[in-house]
Scaffold this motif. Structure first.
Motif, PDB file in Angstrom:
ATOM      1  N   ALA A  52      32.954 -31.435  10.784  1.00  0.00           N
ATOM      2  CA  ALA A  52      32.358 -32.146   9.656  1.00  0.00           C
ATOM      3  C   ALA A  52      32.286 -33.645   9.935  1.00  0.00           C
ATOM      4  N   LYS A  53      33.314 -34.174  10.557  1.00  0.00           N
ATOM      5  CA  LYS A  53      33.342 -35.602  10.890  1.00  0.00           C
ATOM      6  C   LYS A  53      32.239 -35.955  11.877  1.00  0.00           C
ATOM      7  N   LEU A  54      32.078 -35.120  12.905  1.00  0.00           N
ATOM      8  CA  LEU A  54      31.052 -35.387  13.905  1.00  0.00           C
ATOM      9  C   LEU A  54      29.654 -35.238  13.312  1.00  0.00           C
ATOM     10  N   GLN A  55      29.491 -34.265  12.408  1.00  0.00           N
ATOM     11  CA  GLN A  55      28.188 -34.097  11.769  1.00  0.00           C
ATOM     12  C   GLN A  55      27.836 -35.321  10.937  1.00  0.00           C
ATOM     13  N   LYS A  56      28.832 -35.889  10.251  1.00  0.00           N
ATOM     14  CA  LYS A  56      28.589 -37.108   9.469  1.00  0.00           C
ATOM     15  C   LYS A  56      28.200 -38.264  10.377  1.00  0.00           C
ATOM     16  N   HIS A  57      28.819 -38.305  11.565  1.00  0.00           N
ATOM     17  CA  HIS A  57      28.477 -39.361  12.513  1.00  0.00           C
ATOM     18  C   HIS A  57      27.031 -39.206  12.972  1.00  0.00           C
ATOM     19  N   LEU A  83      29.298 -31.842  22.157  1.00  0.00           N
ATOM     20  CA  LEU A  83      28.258 -30.951  22.675  1.00  0.00           C
ATOM     21  C   LEU A  83      28.051 -29.757  21.748  1.00  0.00           C
ATOM     22  N   ALA A  84      29.142 -29.216  21.223  1.00  0.00           N
ATOM     23  CA  ALA A  84      29.043 -28.038  20.355  1.00  0.00           C
ATOM     24  C   ALA A  84      28.264 -28.335  19.086  1.00  0.00           C
ATOM     25  N   VAL A  85      28.618 -29.429  18.410  1.00  0.00           N
ATOM     26  CA  VAL A  85      27.951 -29.781  17.154  1.00  0.00           C
ATOM     27  C   VAL A  85      26.468 -30.053  17.401  1.00  0.00           C
ATOM     28  N   ASN A  86      26.162 -30.774  18.465  1.00  0.00           N
ATOM     29  CA  ASN A  86      24.768 -31.091  18.755  1.00  0.00           C
ATOM     30  C   ASN A  86      23.977 -29.879  19.227  1.00  0.00           C
ATOM     31  N   THR A  87      24.617 -28.959  19.933  1.00  0.00           N
ATOM     32  CA  THR A  87      23.926 -27.743  20.357  1.00  0.00           C
ATOM     33  C   THR A  87      23.428 -26.963  19.147  1.00  0.00           C
ATOM     34  N   LEU A 152      26.403 -18.870  19.981  1.00  0.00           N
ATOM     35  CA  LEU A 152      26.973 -19.719  18.931  1.00  0.00           C
ATOM     36  C   LEU A 152      27.955 -18.957  18.047  1.00  0.00           C
ATOM     37  N   ASP A 153      27.712 -17.656  17.868  1.00  0.00           N
ATOM     38  CA  ASP A 153      28.582 -16.846  17.014  1.00  0.00           C
ATOM     39  C   ASP A 153      29.816 -16.324  17.747  1.00  0.00           C
TER      40      ASP A 153
END
Length: 240
Positions: A52-57, A83-87, A152-153
């Protein structure tokens, strides 16, 4: 010269508001008014406070309109988490972009998954389809999206729990995902760019592709040879 190169300078000049690229793409491409049934559900970033923090960034830096800043690893953050959040974000974005073209990209119109006359992509996932097979462009994208969703799953590859370790081959999996997502962009530019222009969406496509290129270049996720179908466009983005 491919038609899309004549439009490569067109980008959205207004800064993005405080939303992520997925929401940006959805609003720009008029989703909700056509082709709704073709879209897959949006994938969520890994759960937990870190994701959640990285997504907010990501949302905040995209809001600044500076894509080069948006792709950089935030200070003190784990590169695999980034990398995971951006993927997940880029998967959602390409899914949406391609979805706007499903009524035009059909098995009849695109009997092979190609990027111009010199490049043709065949599908194999190494599990259910071990030997590369020739399929239509829409079938290739369907196979690809199914395969990416499975990665991803899989919590052994993309951990959902905070602090869970990433596998040793995580970066290899991410590189394969981005390499294959690039092929969708290559097909769109070579086979459907005139349709994009007629819909007056070329500036938005270019902005999304610029974000994709800058991210993959920042982390060396795609070998230069794989970028050949759009080499001139990629070079122009990296030189800006």
């Amino acid at each position: 010269m491919p038609a899309f190169l004549l439009y490569k300078h067109k980008e959205v000049v207004a800064p993005l508001t405080n939303v992520n690229v997925l929401s940006f793409s959805m609003s720009l491409f008029g989703l909700g008014c056509r082709n709704q049934k073709t879209f897959r559900p949006k994938k969520n970033a890994p759960s937990g406070s870190k994701g959640a923090k990285l997504q907010k960034h990501i949302d905040a830096t995209l809001g600044s309109g500076n894509l080069r800043e948006a792709v950089r690893l935030p200070p003190g953050e784990d590169i695999n988490e980034w990398l995971a959040v951006n993927t997940v974000d880029f998967f959602n974005q390409v899914n949406i972009l391609y979805g706007t073209l499903t009524e035009f990209c059909t098995a009849n119109n695109c009997p092979t998954m190609s990027a111009g006359p010199k490049y043709e992509y065949r599908w194999a996932d190494g599990v259910t389809i071990k030997k590369p097979i020739e399929v239509s462009a829409p079938k290739y994208v369907e196979y690809l999206m199914d395969w990416i969703e499975a990665q991803l799953d899989d919590e052994a590859i993309f951990p959902q729990k905070l602090g869970a370790p990433f596998p040793p081959n995580f970066r290899d999996v991410v590189k394969t995902i981005f390499k294959r997502l690039f092929r969708v962009y290559a097909h769109i530019y070579h086979s459907h760019f005139q349709k994009i222009v007629s819909l007056k969406e070329e500036a938005h496509l270019n902005t999304c592709f610029k974000h994709f290129v800058l991210f993959t270049w920042e982390f060396r996720l795609i070998d230069k040879g794989e970028l050949a179908p759009l080499s001139d466009l990629v070079e122009s983005i990296l030189q800006l």
